[in-house]
Design a protein around this motif. Structure first.
Motif, PDB file in Angstrom:
ATOM      1  N   LEU A   1       0.939  -1.095   0.040  1.00 32.38           N
ATOM      2  CA  LEU A   1       0.038  -0.010   0.045  1.00 32.38           C
ATOM      3  C   LEU A   1       0.805   1.140   0.069  1.00 32.38           C
ATOM      4  O   LEU A   1       2.055   1.235   0.923  1.00 32.38           O
ATOM      5  N   GLN A   2       0.412   2.204  -0.877  1.00 32.07           N
ATOM      6  CA  GLN A   2       0.988   3.498  -0.847  1.00 32.07           C
ATOM      7  C   GLN A   2       0.392   4.367   0.252  1.00 32.07           C
ATOM      8  O   GLN A   2      -0.723   4.462   0.525  1.00 32.07           O
ATOM      9  N   SER A   3       1.069   5.365   0.859  1.00 32.55           N
ATOM     10  CA  SER A   3       0.524   6.249   1.743  1.00 32.55           C
ATOM     11  C   SER A   3      -0.756   6.923   1.319  1.00 32.55           C
ATOM     12  O   SER A   3      -0.902   7.434   0.149  1.00 32.55           O
ATOM     13  N   LEU A   4      -1.815   6.902   2.213  1.00 30.88           N
ATOM     14  CA  LEU A   4      -3.144   7.850   1.742  1.00 30.88           C
ATOM     15  C   LEU A   4      -2.876   9.262   2.157  1.00 30.88           C
ATOM     16  O   LEU A   4      -3.372  10.268   1.568  1.00 30.88           O
ATOM     17  N   ALA A   5      -1.922   9.516   3.308  1.00 32.23           N
ATOM     18  CA  ALA A   5      -1.749  10.878   3.674  1.00 32.23           C
ATOM     19  C   ALA A   5      -0.361  11.024   4.352  1.00 32.23           C
ATOM     20  O   ALA A   5      -0.220  10.092   4.863  1.00 32.23           O
ATOM     21  N   ASP A   6       0.458  12.014   4.193  1.00 37.36           N
ATOM     22  CA  ASP A   6       1.603  12.056   4.787  1.00 37.36           C
ATOM     23  C   ASP A   6       2.202  13.576   4.846  1.00 37.36           C
ATOM     24  O   ASP A   6       1.640  14.486   4.227  1.00 37.36           O
ATOM     25  N   ALA A   7       2.640  14.072   6.239  1.00 36.90           N
ATOM     26  CA  ALA A   7       3.085  15.400   6.487  1.00 36.90           C
ATOM     27  C   ALA A   7       4.037  15.185   7.589  1.00 36.90           C
ATOM     28  O   ALA A   7       4.298  14.276   8.338  1.00 36.90           O
TER      29      ALA A   7
ATOM     30  N   ILE B   1       2.335  26.005  10.966  1.00 34.75           N
ATOM     31  CA  ILE B   1       2.336  25.805   9.539  1.00 34.75           C
ATOM     32  C   ILE B   1       2.178  24.495   9.021  1.00 34.75           C
ATOM     33  O   ILE B   1       2.801  23.406   9.586  1.00 34.75           O
ATOM     34  N   ASN B   2       1.561  24.365   8.131  1.00 35.19           N
ATOM     35  CA  ASN B   2       1.142  22.772   7.545  1.00 35.19           C
ATOM     36  C   ASN B   2       2.088  22.493   6.452  1.00 35.19           C
ATOM     37  O   ASN B   2       2.271  23.151   5.376  1.00 35.19           O
ATOM     38  N   TYR B   3       2.987  21.372   6.323  1.00 35.70           N
ATOM     39  CA  TYR B   3       3.565  20.988   5.497  1.00 35.70           C
ATOM     40  C   TYR B   3       3.242  19.323   5.003  1.00 35.70           C
ATOM     41  O   TYR B   3       3.908  18.491   5.111  1.00 35.70           O
ATOM     42  N   GLY B   4       1.820  19.659   4.418  1.00 35.29           N
ATOM     43  CA  GLY B   4       1.510  18.232   4.088  1.00 35.29           C
ATOM     44  C   GLY B   4       1.207  17.894   2.615  1.00 35.29           C
ATOM     45  O   GLY B   4       0.994  16.976   2.386  1.00 35.29           O
TER      46      GLY B   4
ATOM     47  N   SER C   1       7.106  13.304  11.849  1.00 36.70           N
ATOM     48  CA  SER C   1       6.294  12.888  10.645  1.00 36.70           C
ATOM     49  C   SER C   1       5.082  12.129  10.910  1.00 36.70           C
ATOM     50  O   SER C   1       5.199  11.248  11.735  1.00 36.70           O
ATOM     51  N   PHE C   2       4.174  12.184  10.079  1.00 35.30           N
ATOM     52  CA  PHE C   2       2.771  11.670  10.252  1.00 35.30           C
ATOM     53  C   PHE C   2       2.495  10.783   8.850  1.00 35.30           C
ATOM     54  O   PHE C   2       2.849  11.512   7.686  1.00 35.30           O
ATOM     55  N   VAL C   3       2.274   9.726   8.863  1.00 36.48           N
ATOM     56  CA  VAL C   3       1.898   8.899   7.770  1.00 36.48           C
ATOM     57  C   VAL C   3       0.596   7.986   8.104  1.00 36.48           C
ATOM     58  O   VAL C   3       0.423   7.361   9.109  1.00 36.48           O
ATOM     59  N   LYS C   4      -0.206   7.820   6.852  1.00 37.89           N
ATOM     60  CA  LYS C   4      -1.335   6.966   7.112  1.00 37.89           C
ATOM     61  C   LYS C   4      -1.961   6.251   6.115  1.00 37.89           C
ATOM     62  O   LYS C   4      -1.415   6.887   4.604  1.00 37.89           O
TER      63      LYS C   4
ATOM     64  N   GLU D   1      -3.738  15.880   5.932  1.00 44.53           N
ATOM     65  CA  GLU D   1      -2.422  16.306   5.708  1.00 44.53           C
ATOM     66  C   GLU D   1      -2.583  17.484   5.463  1.00 44.53           C
ATOM     67  O   GLU D   1      -1.293  18.153   5.221  1.00 44.53           O
ATOM     68  N   THR D   2      -3.369  18.146   4.977  1.00 39.25           N
ATOM     69  CA  THR D   2      -3.315  19.501   4.389  1.00 39.25           C
ATOM     70  C   THR D   2      -3.576  20.442   5.704  1.00 39.25           C
ATOM     71  O   THR D   2      -3.421  21.828   5.397  1.00 39.25           O
ATOM     72  N   THR D   3      -3.853  20.094   7.024  1.00 39.78           N
ATOM     73  CA  THR D   3      -4.043  20.970   7.862  1.00 39.78           C
ATOM     74  C   THR D   3      -3.288  20.826   9.264  1.00 39.78           C
ATOM     75  O   THR D   3      -3.322  21.546  10.078  1.00 39.78           O
ATOM     76  N   ILE D   4      -2.584  19.650   9.144  1.00 41.13           N
ATOM     77  CA  ILE D   4      -2.105  19.163  10.471  1.00 41.13           C
ATOM     78  C   ILE D   4      -0.865  20.047  10.705  1.00 41.13           C
ATOM     79  O   ILE D   4      -0.001  20.240   9.942  1.00 41.13           O
ATOM     80  N   THR D   5      -0.476  20.695  11.939  1.00 42.05           N
ATOM     81  CA  THR D   5       0.420  21.661  12.395  1.00 42.05           C
ATOM     82  C   THR D   5       0.886  20.937  13.705  1.00 42.05           C
ATOM     83  O   THR D   5       0.052  19.908  14.443  1.00 42.05           O
ATOM     84  N   TRP D   6       2.240  21.539  14.212  1.00 41.29           N
ATOM     85  CA  TRP D   6       2.520  21.147  15.493  1.00 41.29           C
ATOM     86  C   TRP D   6       1.476  21.647  16.851  1.00 41.29           C
ATOM     87  O   TRP D   6       1.381  20.867  17.575  1.00 41.29           O
ATOM     88  N   ASN D   7       0.807  22.744  16.362  1.00 39.67           N
ATOM     89  CA  ASN D   7      -0.176  23.215  17.420  1.00 39.67           C
ATOM     90  C   ASN D   7      -1.366  22.176  17.422  1.00 39.67           C
ATOM     91  O   ASN D   7      -2.226  22.423  18.587  1.00 39.67           O
ATOM     92  N   ASN D   8      -1.678  21.751  16.266  1.00 40.36           N
ATOM     93  CA  ASN D   8      -3.008  20.596  16.397  1.00 40.36           C
ATOM     94  C   ASN D   8      -2.409  19.436  15.981  1.00 40.36           C
ATOM     95  O   ASN D   8      -3.766  18.473  15.752  1.00 40.36           O
TER      96      ASN D   8
END
Length: 537
Positions: free
Chosen positions: A363-369, A380-383, A406-409, A451-458
């Motif tokens: 499987l390739q990642s569905l979301a990563d950031a 800041i979002n880096y997704g 880093s996050f991956v799903k 992945e488009t909204t995740i930041t350190w703060n959230n």
């Protein structure tokens, strides 16, 4: 004897009137001799001893034989016995003598003889003991005949006609020697008398008998070997006038039947040997064992069978070559077909092992950031960029930490619910690495994120337990973590929010950064990947 005694004897004789004339003549003669002064009248009855009679009537007996063992008896006025080859008796009273010779074994006994001895004469008896012999003859009907004749003498002979002259008289027994293929004539005993002939006859008859064969199959054929060779077929067969000897029967195969074993028997003269060949159906047993109660299969060969389950058998199956084909069961590897040969009274055992099918998905990642703690970047979002970082760094300025995570799903919905996860590999390609090895940990995310909204703060919460650790490479390449428990939880019904990857020792005074490609990178082979192997229940 006195004169008065003679007169009285004469008078007494006259009392028998029928003999009166004879007596008168006799009496006259006696009286003449008495009163005329005959020499016989000079008998003195008053003396104690009698005078020798110079006028006594005697002669000589002589016996000659040709055998020192001869014994004989002479009877007559006197009786004598003697032996040997030369014997004589002087002063024998005159009269008629008869000689009787005793037998000597092996010789003819001389016949008796009677002769009369006169006064002053000699009679000679001669006894010739001749050997007692005769003739033995043997007649056979076979030039190969040999035999032995035993008795007072022993002889051997051969052929169809044989004789022996001058054989000692006595009891003889003939014994015939066997000739292969012929009945041996019986022994015979006969008595040979002197000058006689005994004739032995030996008839050699061909030694034959009867052979019979019985089978239970009309298609049976067989061969019999021995002194003669025969072939036959069917259920009942016989051969008469078969030469005697040892015979062996060999049965030919009949398709679908056990071939009877060979047999050996000995045929004697005038006898019968009986061979029996039983053709039994050639059958055996087929067994099938599987490890799955849902298994079904088909067996083809001389007969066709279908079966199912974990244990199955078929007895009385015709012999031959059988092939089993197992039917598929979803979620299991189908056992390979198998071919075996069943022999008579044997067993062939097929085994079908249904192993669960191991599926592999990549499987390739569905979301990563990635997210940055740096205060100018923590919101800041880096997704949506092609890389993501994991970093440990604290430059020493208060409130200016620069750790990055880093996050991956991945979407694991393609794995059937309830499947058994056998192995997993979370793989990230490190395109830029630190000059020192770091230990990165993976933790399961407990909340959903985008992945488009995740930041350190959230950033979402993560599990307190670490799923896996892996060391960073010293050169670009893949990093891999085993995350099997998390994937098993997701296919078992738990929510799937992916993982967080971070340095095990954040806040280092030295900056350690590893950069991974994301799903946005153009080379799909270097994007984040989850490899899963599983079986379906």
């Amino acid at each position: 004897m006195s004169k008065m005694m003679v007169i009285k004897w004469i008078l007494d004789g006259t009392k028998d009137k029928k003999k009166l004339a004879a007596w008168l003549i006799t009496a006259a003669t006696v009286l003449f001799l008495i009163f005329a002064g005959s020499p016989f009248a000079n008998i003195n009855t008053n003396t104690a001893s009698a005078q020798t009679n110079p006028y006594a009537s005697v002669g000589t007996l002589v016996v000659n034989t040709n055998n020192t063992a001869a014994n004989f008896t002479l009877t007559g006025p006197a009786t004598y016995s003697g032996n040997g080859t030369s014997w004589s008796q002087a002063d024998a009273p005159i009269g008629t003598y008869t000689i009787t010779f005793d037998p000597i074994p092996g010789y003819d006994t001389p016949p008796g003889d009677t002769q009369t001895l006169v006064n002053g004469g000699t009679i000679t008896f001669t006894g010739l003991y001749n050997l007692s012999v005769g003739t033995i003859t043997v007649t056979t009907n076979n030039s190969a005949a040999t035999f032995t004749v035993t008795g007072p003498a022993t002889y051997t002979g051969s052929g169809t006609s044989w004789s022996q002259a001058d054989a000692p008289a006595g009891i003889y027994t003939i014994t015939f020697v066997p000739i292969p293929g012929y009945d041996t004539p019986a022994s015979d005993t006969q008595t040979l008398v002197s000058k006689g002939t005994i004739a032995f006859t030996g008839t050699y008859n061909l030694s034959v008998g009867t052979i019979t064969v019985t089978t239970n199959n009309s298609a049976a054929t067989f061969n019999i070997t021995g002194p003669a060779t025969y072939t036959g077929s069917g259920t009942s067969w016989s051969q008469s006038n078969a030469p005697i000897g040892t015979y062996t029967i060999t049965y030919d195969p009949v398709s679908g039947y056990d071939t009877p074993p060979s047999d050996t028997q000995t045929l004697v003269s005038k006898g019968t040997i009986a061979f029996t060949g039983t053709y039994n159906l050639s059958v055996g047993t087929i067994t099938v064992t599987t490890n799955n109660s849902a298994a079904t299969f088909t067996i083809t060969g001389p007969a066709t069978y279908t079966g199912s389950g974990i244990s199955w058998s078929q007895s009385n199956a015709p012999i031959g070559t059988y092939t089993i084909t197992f039917d598929p069961i979803p979620g299991y590897d189908t056992p390979a077909s198998d071919t075996q040969t069943l022999t008579s009274k044997g067993t062939i055992a097929f085994t079908g092992t249904y192993n669960k099918t191991i599926y592999t998905v990549k499987l390739q990642s569905l979301a990563d950031a990635y997210i940055s703690q740096f205060k100018q970047e923590n919101n800041i979002n880096y997704g949506t960029i092609i890389t993501m970082n994991v970093q440990s760094f604290s430059p020493g300025v208060s409130g200016n930490l620069k750790n990055e995570r880093s996050f991956v799903k991945f979407n694991t919905s393609s794995i059937p619910a309830g499947s058994t996860i056998l192995s997993t590999a979370l793989q990230l390609y490190a395109m830029n690495v630190s000059n020192s090895t770091r230990n990165y940990k993976v933790q399961r995310v407990g909340q959903n994120w985008d992945e488009t909204t995740i930041t350190w703060n959230n950033m979402p919460s993560v599990a307190s337990s670490v799923t896996a650790f892996a060391n960073t490479p010293l050169s670009p390449g893949w990093m891999s973590w085993t995350v099997t428990p998390d994937v098993q939880a997701w296919v078992s019904g738990n929510y799937n929010y992916g993982w967080q990857i971070s340095d095990q020792s954040e806040n280092s005074s030295t900056q350690y950064t590893t950069t991974f490609y994301t799903r946005e990178y153009s080379d799909t082979s270097l994007r984040p990947t989850l490899v899963v192997q599983y079986t379906v229940v």
